[in-house]
Motif scaffolding. Structure first.
Motif, mmCIF file in Angstrom:
data_model
loop_
_atom_site.group_PDB
_atom_site.id
_atom_site.type_symbol
_atom_site.label_atom_id
_atom_site.label_comp_id
_atom_site.label_asym_id
_atom_site.label_seq_id
_atom_site.Cartn_x
_atom_site.Cartn_y
_atom_site.Cartn_z
ATOM 1 N N LEU A 48 2.019 6.741 -6.894
ATOM 2 C CA LEU A 48 0.871 7.408 -7.501
ATOM 3 C C LEU A 48 0.738 8.854 -7.033
ATOM 4 C CD1 LEU A 48 -1.859 4.601 -7.357
ATOM 5 C CD2 LEU A 48 -0.637 5.418 -9.363
ATOM 6 N N ARG A 49 1.162 9.132 -5.809
ATOM 7 C CA ARG A 49 1.106 10.486 -5.256
ATOM 8 C C ARG A 49 2.504 10.890 -4.798
ATOM 9 N NH1 ARG A 49 -4.128 11.647 -3.363
ATOM 10 N NH2 ARG A 49 -5.634 10.766 -4.837
ATOM 11 N N TYR B 97 1.076 4.023 -3.062
ATOM 12 C CA TYR B 97 0.685 5.406 -2.782
ATOM 13 C C TYR B 97 1.846 6.355 -3.052
ATOM 14 C CZ TYR B 97 -1.074 9.474 -0.263
ATOM 15 O OH TYR B 97 -1.481 10.740 0.061
ATOM 16 N N ARG B 98 3.064 5.924 -2.714
ATOM 17 C CA ARG B 98 4.240 6.774 -2.921
ATOM 18 C C ARG B 98 4.475 7.049 -4.403
ATOM 19 N NH1 ARG B 98 7.403 3.674 -0.642
ATOM 20 N NH2 ARG B 98 7.165 4.424 1.493
ATOM 21 N N GLU C 267 -6.992 6.366 0.815
ATOM 22 C CA GLU C 267 -7.046 6.737 -0.581
ATOM 23 C C GLU C 267 -7.291 5.514 -1.459
ATOM 24 O OE1 GLU C 267 -6.940 9.674 -2.029
ATOM 25 O OE2 GLU C 267 -6.782 10.809 -0.197
ATOM 26 N N ALA D 137 -2.704 6.378 3.115
ATOM 27 C CA ALA D 137 -2.548 5.485 1.972
ATOM 28 C C ALA D 137 -3.705 4.495 1.873
ATOM 29 C CB ALA D 137 -1.211 4.744 2.062
ATOM 30 N N ASP E 143 2.859 13.831 -2.107
ATOM 31 C CA ASP E 143 2.210 13.772 -0.797
ATOM 32 C C ASP E 143 3.020 12.904 0.159
ATOM 33 O OD1 ASP E 143 0.250 15.236 -1.985
ATOM 34 O OD2 ASP E 143 -1.100 13.535 -2.332
ATOM 35 N N VAL F 292 0.835 -1.204 0.000
ATOM 36 C CA VAL F 292 0.000 0.000 0.000
ATOM 37 C C VAL F 292 0.865 1.247 0.000
ATOM 38 C CG1 VAL F 292 -1.669 1.319 1.352
ATOM 39 C CG2 VAL F 292 -1.966 -1.134 1.087
ATOM 40 N N MET F 293 1.898 1.268 0.842
ATOM 41 C CA MET F 293 2.769 2.436 0.937
ATOM 42 C C MET F 293 3.534 2.668 -0.366
ATOM 43 S SD MET F 293 2.449 3.942 3.866
ATOM 44 C CE MET F 293 3.982 4.830 4.058
ATOM 45 N N PRO G 135 3.726 10.025 2.486
ATOM 46 C CA PRO G 135 3.016 8.749 2.673
ATOM 47 C C PRO G 135 2.905 8.360 4.142
ATOM 48 C CG PRO G 135 5.272 8.336 1.967
ATOM 49 C CD PRO G 135 5.115 9.826 2.019
#
Length: 314
Positions: free
Chosen positions: A300-301, A297-298, A314, A311, A304, A293-294, A306
């Motif tokens: 894709l975003r 998210y890191r 979202e 994460a 932002d 997940v981290m 993390p």
């Protein structure tokens, strides 16, 4: 002025329809600019705001609610916008309400300029008159594709196209690695996405694809039927813990004596091996759901910070 003369014996009169009525009406229904805030229908811009809001923080302490919006008049008229190279648009201001445990604040926020349609059904963008043309929309669903690589090997694609949201595309490349592309931007290993959906360990993923059979044996001769089978887990010595054979390895005749000598009397093998999944797992260095997940998210975003809570939300 020249007048048109008709030599027809039967005179027919047709009322010329307003050909731009559809464009003007549809955009007016989208904006609902001149309709009172309390009488606006749940459609167009109003429907979009109501679908997105309220926005709640991950810890549930704050909530941002939508109240209404207002579209101001254009700063310049159509002619002046064309002359100055400006955009014919009005300011879009949204009244929002921030609700927390301590207090409630209400404020009108400027979001940007909303293009306005002229009487001829066009828009003035940076001084140029433009027309919005309807385009074909890709139908939601699942599609499969196949193409041949220059080396002669086939590459397979699978696309999941939702009605709304990000596209998900699975790719099986020439190295038998199964990858997933999210929203046509970032590429990940498909096993990483599976971990996020609940298949946390390598064994869970292999069981979902291949299935697992457990064989028990009491005599060494019974091991011959396992030749050619693929191990689902690491085969270890029950006494010392030493690894006799690694998972996803094919059992051959040379391993039979070592298996019997180790004292192991039960083996788990894959019911229907998929080499592509095994190759993808070998390349996947992320082994937990939280790390998957981290990492996603890191990527894709990237801008932002993390955190596990954000994460997962979202």
């Amino acid at each position: 002025m020249i007048k048109r003369k008709s030599y027809g014996k039967i005179r027919e009169f047709y009322e010329v329809p307003h050909l731009l009525e559809i464009q003007l009406w549809s955009y007016a229904e989208f904006l609902q600019k001149d309709i009172p805030k309390t009488k606006r229908k749940d459609q167009g811009l109003e429907g979009a705001f109501r679908e997105v809001f309220p926005i709640e923080s991950p810890n549930g302490e704050c909530k941002l609610e939508y109240l209404s919006y207002n579209i101001g008049k254009a700063k310049y008229d159509v002619y002046e916008c064309q002359k100055r190279g400006m955009t014919y648009a009005g300011a879009l201001k949204v009244k929002m309400q921030l609700v927390s445990k301590k207090e409630t604040k209400e404020q009108e926020v400027y979001l940007g300029d909303m293009p306005l349609m002229t009487d001829t059904g066009t828009f003035i963008i940076n001084g140029d008159e433009r027309v919005v043309v309807s385009q074909l929309h890709r139908s939601p669903g699942i599609s499969f594709e196949e193409e041949v690589h220059p080396t002669g090997k086939k590459i397979y694609y699978a696309r999941i196209i939702p009605y709304r949201g990000a596209w998900v595309e699975f790719v099986l490349d020439i190295n038998d690695i199964l990858s997933v592309v999210v929203d046509r931007r970032r590429k990940f290993l498909a096993t990483q996405l599976l971990r996020i959906f609940g298949y946390k360990t390598d064994e869970d993923i292999m069981k979902a694809f291949s299935g697992v059979d457990k064989y028990k044996f009491t005599r060494q001769s019974q091991l011959k039927r396992l030749v050619g089978q693929v191990l689902s887990t690491d085969l270890t010595n029950p006494d010392t813990g030493a690894v006799i054979a690694e998972k996803h390895q094919k059992i051959d005749r040379d391993m039979l004596d070592s298996i019997w000598a180790s004292g192991t009397r039960a083996i788990e093998v894959l019911r229907k091996p998929y080499p592509e999944v095994a190759e993808t797992l070998k390349k996947d260095h992320i082994k937990t759901k939280e790390d998957a997940v981290m990492d996603m998210y890191r990527k894709l975003r990237p801008g932002d910070p993390p955190t596990p809570e954000v994460a997962i939300f979202e």
